[in-house]
Design a protein around this motif. Sequence first.
Motif, PDB file in Angstrom:
ATOM      1  N   ALA A  28       0.811  -1.225   0.000  1.00 47.74           N
ATOM      2  CA  ALA A  28       0.000   0.000   0.000  1.00 47.74           C
ATOM      3  C   ALA A  28       0.842   1.271   0.000  1.00 47.74           C
ATOM      4  CB  ALA A  28      -0.929   0.004   1.215  1.00 47.74           C
ATOM      5  N   THR A  29       2.061   1.209   0.520  1.00 46.54           N
ATOM      6  CA  THR A  29       2.874   2.416   0.664  1.00 46.54           C
ATOM      7  C   THR A  29       4.036   2.494  -0.325  1.00 46.54           C
ATOM      8  OG1 THR A  29       4.218   1.370   2.385  1.00 46.54           O
ATOM      9  CG2 THR A  29       2.303   2.650   3.111  1.00 46.54           C
ATOM     10  N   THR A  30       4.078   1.591  -1.291  1.00 45.78           N
ATOM     11  CA  THR A  30       5.177   1.555  -2.255  1.00 45.78           C
ATOM     12  C   THR A  30       4.809   2.291  -3.532  1.00 45.78           C
ATOM     13  OG1 THR A  30       6.072  -0.502  -1.390  1.00 45.78           O
ATOM     14  CG2 THR A  30       6.620   0.034  -3.655  1.00 45.78           C
ATOM     15  N   GLY A  31       5.720   3.161  -3.955  1.00 40.56           N
ATOM     16  CA  GLY A  31       5.515   3.901  -5.194  1.00 40.56           C
ATOM     17  C   GLY A  31       6.379   3.411  -6.335  1.00 40.56           C
ATOM     18  N   ALA A  32       7.493   2.718  -6.024  1.00 39.44           N
ATOM     19  CA  ALA A  32       8.388   2.220  -7.068  1.00 39.44           C
ATOM     20  C   ALA A  32       9.266   1.123  -6.492  1.00 39.44           C
ATOM     21  CB  ALA A  32       9.263   3.346  -7.616  1.00 39.44           C
ATOM     22  N   LEU A  33       9.753   0.267  -7.395  1.00 37.36           N
ATOM     23  CA  LEU A  33      10.698  -0.780  -7.015  1.00 37.36           C
ATOM     24  C   LEU A  33      12.045  -0.490  -7.657  1.00 37.36           C
ATOM     25  CD1 LEU A  33       8.619  -4.060  -7.601  1.00 37.36           C
ATOM     26  CD2 LEU A  33       8.850  -2.732  -5.489  1.00 37.36           C
ATOM     27  N   ALA A  51      13.770   6.192  -9.457  1.00 35.35           N
ATOM     28  CA  ALA A  51      12.824   5.471  -8.593  1.00 35.35           C
ATOM     29  C   ALA A  51      12.220   6.413  -7.555  1.00 35.35           C
ATOM     30  CB  ALA A  51      13.510   4.287  -7.919  1.00 35.35           C
ATOM     31  N   LYS A  52      13.043   7.266  -6.959  1.00 38.66           N
ATOM     32  CA  LYS A  52      12.532   8.215  -5.967  1.00 38.66           C
ATOM     33  C   LYS A  52      11.571   9.208  -6.598  1.00 38.66           C
ATOM     34  CE  LYS A  52      15.795   8.726  -2.271  1.00 38.66           C
ATOM     35  NZ  LYS A  52      16.860   9.568  -1.716  1.00 38.66           N
ATOM     36  N   ALA A  53      11.891   9.694  -7.775  1.00 35.73           N
ATOM     37  CA  ALA A  53      10.999  10.633  -8.460  1.00 35.73           C
ATOM     38  C   ALA A  53       9.661   9.970  -8.772  1.00 35.73           C
ATOM     39  CB  ALA A  53      11.655  11.148  -9.741  1.00 35.73           C
ATOM     40  N   ALA A  54       9.703   8.718  -9.210  1.00 30.29           N
ATOM     41  CA  ALA A  54       8.472   7.992  -9.543  1.00 30.29           C
ATOM     42  C   ALA A  54       7.653   7.680  -8.294  1.00 30.29           C
ATOM     43  CB  ALA A  54       8.809   6.699 -10.279  1.00 30.29           C
ATOM     44  N   ALA A  55       8.322   7.421  -7.174  1.00 32.56           N
ATOM     45  CA  ALA A  55       7.625   7.050  -5.936  1.00 32.56           C
ATOM     46  C   ALA A  55       6.935   8.247  -5.289  1.00 32.56           C
ATOM     47  CB  ALA A  55       8.596   6.411  -4.945  1.00 32.56           C
ATOM     48  N   GLY A  56       7.435   9.433  -5.514  1.00 33.25           N
ATOM     49  CA  GLY A  56       6.851  10.619  -4.883  1.00 33.25           C
ATOM     50  C   GLY A  56       6.974  10.540  -3.375  1.00 33.25           C
ATOM     51  N   GLU A  57       5.849  10.592  -2.669  1.00 33.45           N
ATOM     52  CA  GLU A  57       5.838  10.530  -1.202  1.00 33.45           C
ATOM     53  C   GLU A  57       5.807   9.085  -0.684  1.00 33.45           C
ATOM     54  OE1 GLU A  57       6.147  13.196   0.928  1.00 33.45           O
ATOM     55  OE2 GLU A  57       6.551  14.268  -0.948  1.00 33.45           O
ATOM     56  N   LYS A  58       5.660   8.127  -1.590  1.00 34.72           N
ATOM     57  CA  LYS A  58       5.612   6.720  -1.180  1.00 34.72           C
ATOM     58  C   LYS A  58       7.029   6.150  -1.089  1.00 34.72           C
ATOM     59  CE  LYS A  58       1.002   5.423  -2.552  1.00 34.72           C
ATOM     60  NZ  LYS A  58       0.242   4.339  -3.179  1.00 34.72           N
ATOM     61  N   HIS A  59       7.123   4.878  -0.716  1.00 36.35           N
ATOM     62  CA  HIS A  59       8.424   4.208  -0.551  1.00 36.35           C
ATOM     63  C   HIS A  59       8.993   3.717  -1.884  1.00 36.35           C
ATOM     64  CE1 HIS A  59       7.622   4.301   3.652  1.00 36.35           C
ATOM     65  NE2 HIS A  59       6.863   3.225   3.706  1.00 36.35           N
ATOM     66  N   VAL A  60      10.313   3.649  -1.928  1.00 35.62           N
ATOM     67  CA  VAL A  60      11.033   2.893  -2.952  1.00 35.62           C
ATOM     68  C   VAL A  60      11.455   1.609  -2.266  1.00 35.62           C
ATOM     69  CG1 VAL A  60      13.087   2.738  -4.384  1.00 35.62           C
ATOM     70  CG2 VAL A  60      11.886   4.933  -4.178  1.00 35.62           C
ATOM     71  N   LEU A  61      10.993   0.466  -2.766  1.00 40.39           N
ATOM     72  CA  LEU A  61      11.412  -0.813  -2.205  1.00 40.39           C
ATOM     73  C   LEU A  61      12.584  -1.334  -3.006  1.00 40.39           C
ATOM     74  CD1 LEU A  61       8.245  -2.879  -1.252  1.00 40.39           C
ATOM     75  CD2 LEU A  61       9.577  -1.277   0.104  1.00 40.39           C
ATOM     76  N   VAL A  62      13.643  -1.708  -2.299  1.00 43.06           N
ATOM     77  CA  VAL A  62      14.825  -2.281  -2.916  1.00 43.06           C
ATOM     78  C   VAL A  62      14.701  -3.797  -2.822  1.00 43.06           C
ATOM     79  CG1 VAL A  62      17.338  -2.472  -2.812  1.00 43.06           C
ATOM     80  CG2 VAL A  62      16.231  -0.290  -2.266  1.00 43.06           C
ATOM     81  N   LEU A  63      14.815  -4.457  -3.965  1.00 47.02           N
ATOM     82  CA  LEU A  63      14.771  -5.913  -4.023  1.00 47.02           C
ATOM     83  C   LEU A  63      16.093  -6.403  -4.585  1.00 47.02           C
ATOM     84  CD1 LEU A  63      11.184  -6.389  -5.543  1.00 47.02           C
ATOM     85  CD2 LEU A  63      11.848  -6.305  -3.130  1.00 47.02           C
ATOM     86  N   GLY A  64      16.808  -7.193  -3.807  1.00 51.16           N
ATOM     87  CA  GLY A  64      18.095  -7.727  -4.237  1.00 51.16           C
ATOM     88  C   GLY A  64      19.202  -7.332  -3.283  1.00 51.16           C
ATOM     89  N   ALA A  65      19.977  -8.325  -2.867  1.00 50.21           N
ATOM     90  CA  ALA A  65      21.023  -8.111  -1.861  1.00 50.21           C
ATOM     91  C   ALA A  65      22.123  -7.171  -2.338  1.00 50.21           C
ATOM     92  CB  ALA A  65      21.619  -9.462  -1.442  1.00 50.21           C
ATOM     93  N   GLU A  66      22.600  -7.337  -3.554  1.00 48.41           N
ATOM     94  CA  GLU A  66      23.681  -6.484  -4.036  1.00 48.41           C
ATOM     95  C   GLU A  66      23.217  -5.044  -4.219  1.00 48.41           C
ATOM     96  OE1 GLU A  66      25.916  -8.018  -7.366  1.00 48.41           O
ATOM     97  OE2 GLU A  66      25.740 -10.054  -6.584  1.00 48.41           O
ATOM     98  N   THR A  67      22.009  -4.866  -4.695  1.00 52.80           N
ATOM     99  CA  THR A  67      21.467  -3.522  -4.876  1.00 52.80           C
ATOM    100  C   THR A  67      21.271  -2.849  -3.522  1.00 52.80           C
ATOM    101  OG1 THR A  67      20.412  -4.211  -6.931  1.00 52.80           O
ATOM    102  CG2 THR A  67      19.568  -2.202  -5.886  1.00 52.80           C
TER     103      THR A  67
END
Length: 180
Positions: A41-46, A105-121
């Motif tokens: 619900a709170t994610t704006g971008a991955l 990703a931050k620009a696309a997420a706006g006020e929502k979260h950017v979720l990071v998926l992947g250990a190296e990232t």
Amino acid sequence: MAKVLYTAAMSLDGYIAGAGGDMSWMAGHAGPNPVAGELIATTGALLVGARTFGGDDPHRGTEAEGKAFGGGWDGPQFVLTHNPPAEPIPGVTFFGDLDTALAAAKAAAGEKHVLVLGAETARGCLEAGALDEVVVSVVPVLLGDGVRLFEHPGGTNVKLERISLTYTPQITNMWFRVLG
């Protein structure tokens, strides 16, 4: 401004993927998880690493295959890779460097979260000082080999502050703020 969160399901022995990136282990442990619902619900971008994006899918062979959170989330995905596919993928943008991908990703997420998926990232975001929080859902299984939640050759000492600890019969959720 968007918060950057590293989120992963992890085996009790610290692996987010099994040997060779295998994610099939998760299929037998999925169940209702209020923290996952909150994240959706709170994610704006991955922001997704190449290995995670192209890796094994816990929903392989089902209608949810290839969909973020098994189809529970839909939105822009930004993938870090030096080898983007020849054909475009709707909703997915490929980048060769972390700074540009993270800014998009931050620009696309706006006020929502950017979720990071992947250990190296996630490690790259942490080293760049861009990782705000870590959310780990511990699954009651031992894998014995695979991709670790966090690995830093030579070791390091990243201080975290627990924000919350919740659990369901199948999963224990730990949410931390990155202190440095």
